[in-house]
Scaffold this active site. Structure first.
Site, short mmCIF file in Angstrom:
data_model
loop_
_atom_site.label_atom_id
_atom_site.label_comp_id
_atom_site.label_asym_id
_atom_site.label_seq_id
_atom_site.Cartn_x
_atom_site.Cartn_y
_atom_site.Cartn_z
CG HIS A 72 8.78 9.04 -0.08
ND1 HIS A 72 7.67 8.77 0.70
CD2 HIS A 72 8.51 10.19 -0.75
CE1 HIS A 72 6.76 9.71 0.50
NE2 HIS A 72 7.25 10.59 -0.36
CB SER B 129 7.53 2.37 5.22
OG SER B 129 8.07 3.47 5.93
CG MET C 57 9.83 12.45 6.71
SD MET C 57 8.47 12.21 7.85
CE MET C 57 7.80 10.66 7.24
CG MET D 265 2.48 11.30 -0.94
SD MET D 265 3.42 10.02 -0.10
CE MET D 265 2.70 9.97 1.53
CG ASP E 169 4.21 6.17 1.12
OD1 ASP E 169 3.89 5.54 2.14
OD2 ASP E 169 5.25 6.86 1.05
CG HIS F 292 8.96 3.42 1.13
ND1 HIS F 292 8.82 3.90 -0.15
CD2 HIS F 292 8.49 4.39 1.95
CE1 HIS F 292 8.27 5.10 -0.12
NE2 HIS F 292 8.06 5.43 1.14
CG MET G 290 8.10 12.89 2.11
SD MET G 290 7.36 11.83 3.37
CE MET G 290 8.58 10.54 3.44
CG ASP H 41 8.85 6.95 4.45
OD1 ASP H 41 8.50 7.37 3.33
OD2 ASP H 41 8.36 5.94 4.98
C1 DX5 Z 1 4.36 8.87 5.28
C2 DX5 Z 1 5.41 7.97 4.70
C3 DX5 Z 1 5.01 6.56 4.59
C4 DX5 Z 1 4.70 5.86 5.88
C5 DX5 Z 1 3.59 4.90 5.63
O1 DX5 Z 1 4.70 10.20 5.13
O2 DX5 Z 1 5.78 8.41 3.39
O3 DX5 Z 1 5.93 5.79 3.81
O4 DX5 Z 1 5.79 5.18 6.45
O5 DX5 Z 1 3.18 4.37 6.83
P1 DX5 Z 1 1.83 3.56 7.00
O6 DX5 Z 1 1.90 2.37 6.08
O7 DX5 Z 1 1.81 3.19 8.44
O8 DX5 Z 1 0.71 4.50 6.61
ZN ZN Z 2 7.01 7.04 2.02
#
Ligand code: DX5
Ligand code: ZN
Length: 223
Positions: free
Chosen positions: A71, A10, A38, A142, A180, A34, A73, A36
């Protein structure tokens, strides 16, 4: 979908001021990157959107060959699916909790000929998958509450992975089960044994100096 590699780093934990070298440091040991996304509404944090993903895709493609696992969110993902497709996403995963019309959104992603994923927060029951599982390419379990990297794995999600694996064997054997949050050397074996196929790793890869070794160390636990 057949996976060549099982760790999906990620970029949330990468140094964005030096992105090309950060991706290069993975040493092409990965198939999926990956991403992320948000929105500060569905989750209490803001990261990046399609414009930045377009830049990430360009930077990554100049140093290797990757698939881009977005991903989302975010609330109201339908409004942005096309932009994430145009930015270069190969998999688009949306959150069940952000959707009123799950089938419509999954169909929208697939209408662009992209892989469609549905994410479930830790406390969201697997029953949400019952009728849609056959349409999905991927389920994202998750294993932390979404919003931040570097959190601890929530143990009860292991039962959920087991349950989803059983559902997948019955209704969609090609389904990819991605996990994840909080994945590290110490727990990856139990997550793998529960039935996961693809492991997102943020801090356990980018938090280490030697990223290629960090990926190998994770893989070594399960392969
Ligand atoms: C959290 C993200 C993850 C995050 C995971 O909301 O969706 O993808 O980057 O990070 P680690 O591996 O550090 O938990
Ligand atoms: Zn993620």
């Amino acid at each position: 979908m057949k996976l060549k590699k099982i760790i999906a780093p990620s970029l949330l934990s990468a140094d964005f001021s030096d992105l090309k070298n950060e991706i290069l440091s993975l040493d092409s040991k990965v198939e999926y990157l990956h991403l992320d996304v948000m929105d500060g509404s569905f989750v209490p944090n803001i990261t990046f959107g399609p414009l930045i993903i377009k830049g990430i895709v360009k930077a990554a493609n100049s140093v290797g060959s990757f698939k881009f696992d977005s991903h989302l969110m975010i609330n109201n993902p339908d409004n942005y699916i096309e932009s994430f497709v145009k930015a270069g996403s190969d998999i688009i995963t949306v959150h069940s909790e952000a959707l009123t019309h799950i089938d419509r959104t999954i169909s929208l992603i697939k209408s662009f000929d992209k892989k469609a994923g549905l994410a479930l927060n830790p406390a969201t029951p697997c029953s949400v998958l019952k009728y849609i599982i056959q349409k999905l390419d991927l389920v994202l379990v998750m294993t932390v509450n979404p919003g931040f990297g570097g959190q601890s794995f929530i143990d009860y999600t292991l039962q959920k992975i087991e349950r989803i694996k059983k559902m997948a064997l019955e209704y969609n054997p090609n389904l990819i089960i991605e996990v994840d949050g909080g994945v590290k050397k110490e727990n990856i074996k139990s997550i793998y044994d529960a039935g996961a196929d693809l492991f997102v790793a943020g801090s356990s890869v980018f938090g280490k100096t030697d990223r290629a070794k960090a990926i190998r160390d994770l893989e070594k636990e399960v392969l």
